[in-house]
Motif scaffolding. Structure first.
Motif, PDB file in Angstrom:
ATOM      1  N   PHE A  77       0.818  -1.220   0.000  1.00  0.00           N
ATOM      2  CA  PHE A  77       0.000   0.000   0.000  1.00  0.00           C
ATOM      3  C   PHE A  77       0.847   1.263   0.000  1.00  0.00           C
ATOM      4  N   ASN A  78       1.988   1.256   0.696  1.00  0.00           N
ATOM      5  CA  ASN A  78       2.800   2.468   0.832  1.00  0.00           C
ATOM      6  C   ASN A  78       3.381   2.956  -0.489  1.00  0.00           C
ATOM      7  N   LEU A  79       3.452   2.073  -1.482  1.00  0.00           N
ATOM      8  CA  LEU A  79       3.972   2.495  -2.788  1.00  0.00           C
ATOM      9  C   LEU A  79       3.097   3.571  -3.416  1.00  0.00           C
ATOM     10  N   ARG A  80       1.822   3.568  -3.063  1.00  0.00           N
ATOM     11  CA  ARG A  80       0.882   4.529  -3.646  1.00  0.00           C
ATOM     12  C   ARG A  80       0.945   5.894  -2.973  1.00  0.00           C
ATOM     13  N   MET A 100      11.357  -3.700  -0.431  1.00  0.00           N
ATOM     14  CA  MET A 100      12.370  -2.726  -0.027  1.00  0.00           C
ATOM     15  C   MET A 100      11.870  -1.299  -0.244  1.00  0.00           C
ATOM     16  N   LEU A 101      11.171  -1.088  -1.348  1.00  0.00           N
ATOM     17  CA  LEU A 101      10.585   0.218  -1.613  1.00  0.00           C
ATOM     18  C   LEU A 101       9.483   0.543  -0.616  1.00  0.00           C
ATOM     19  N   ASP A 102       8.597  -0.394  -0.418  1.00  0.00           N
ATOM     20  CA  ASP A 102       7.428  -0.191   0.436  1.00  0.00           C
ATOM     21  C   ASP A 102       7.807   0.134   1.877  1.00  0.00           C
ATOM     22  N   THR A 103       8.914  -0.445   2.349  1.00  0.00           N
ATOM     23  CA  THR A 103       9.311  -0.298   3.757  1.00  0.00           C
ATOM     24  C   THR A 103      10.501   0.631   3.952  1.00  0.00           C
ATOM     25  N   LEU A 123       8.906   4.105  -9.695  1.00  0.00           N
ATOM     26  CA  LEU A 123       9.899   3.033  -9.803  1.00  0.00           C
ATOM     27  C   LEU A 123       9.231   1.669  -9.784  1.00  0.00           C
ATOM     28  N   ALA A 124       8.221   1.489  -8.936  1.00  0.00           N
ATOM     29  CA  ALA A 124       7.504   0.215  -8.887  1.00  0.00           C
ATOM     30  C   ALA A 124       6.830  -0.077 -10.223  1.00  0.00           C
ATOM     31  N   CYS A 125       6.261   0.943 -10.858  1.00  0.00           N
ATOM     32  CA  CYS A 125       5.636   0.758 -12.169  1.00  0.00           C
ATOM     33  C   CYS A 125       6.675   0.354 -13.211  1.00  0.00           C
TER      34      CYS A 125
END
Length: 254
Positions: free
Chosen positions: A80-83, A124-127, A91-93
């Protein structure tokens, strides 16, 4: 009616009418699959959460005439935090875009390394475990290595030295030369021939060759990060022979 139960990560989505969706999922055993999700755009739909981009779930799929329909789902992790951060989202996209482009439906995932790599990068991105630049470099180099484009990084291709103070990574040729053999063969420093030092060579070796569990367990100086990032991006674009609009978007939000 045949059914399949898989663990899948949603790597792309598009609407199909007012309420339905087509999603592409990355799986451990079947590569990427395109799945139709009825009622996905309804907040009250039973599979609404599992049909969102980046959702990682256990999915029960109906198979009808070689098409997959999502029957039921159970969320494992929603990232969820990626949004909530435009840079992380971009970067996730990009990570998902590369994966969808390169991994075919029904393909083997090299002992699930691709699935693990993508999930670990998103985690790693999310956290906030590592920086976006670091995660991007690790993803690009390890992804290309794991799909069969591993470069020759043991040392200079001619004399095997790995400790010369000045070496060159030849991106389009996927090997390393010490400066002596680089110039002896008539090469010149240019867009595809990047000068590296022994520490930067060691970082490239670590990302591409070490056990999967260790690939995030090292640090880069700002200078080394710039060099590795330069190499990793050029390397994946060269090997896949494709320019990604999501990469352009990533730079537009920096």
């Amino acid at each position: 009616m045949p059914m399949e139960t898989v663990k899948g990560l949603v790597i792309s989505e598009r609407n199909a009418g007012e309420n339905d969706k087509f999603i592409s999922i990355l799986t451990e055993d079947f590569g990427t699959l395109d799945v139709i999700v009825k009622g996905a755009n309804k907040i009250t739909g039973k599979n609404h959460a599992a049909a969102q981009l980046f959702s990682y779930s256990t999915l029960c799929l109906d198979v009808r005439k070689d098409k997959y329909y999502l029957n039921s789902s159970e969320i494992i992790y929603d990232f969820f935090n990626l949004r909530l951060d435009i840079k992380k989202l971009a970067l996730a996209c990009y990570i998902c875009d590369v994966t969808r482009y390169a991994i075919l439906s029904g393909s083997s995932q090299h002992d699930n390394n691709i699935m693990r790599l993508v999930l670990n990068c998103l985690y790693m991105l999310d956290t906030d475990k590592r920086s976006c630049d670091f995660i991007k470099s690790v993803f690009e180099l390890r992804f290309t290595s794991d799909i069969g484009y591993i470069p020759q990084l043991i040392g200079c291709l001619n004399c095997f030295t790995y400790s010369a103070p000045e070496m060159y990574f030849l991106i389009d040729k996927a090997y390393v030369l010490c400066s002596e053999h680089f110039y002896r063969k008539g090469f010149e420093k240019n867009y595809y021939n990047v000068k590296i030092n022994p520490d930067e060579l060691a970082a490239l070796q670590f990302i591409c060759l070490s056990d999967f569990e260790k690939i995030f367990n090292f640090r880069l100086s700002p200078r080394a990060q710039e060099t590795i990032g330069n190499i990793s991006e050029k390397y994946i674009v060269t090997r896949l022979m494709h320019k990604f609009k999501t990469l352009e978007y990533y730079y537009s939000v920096l």
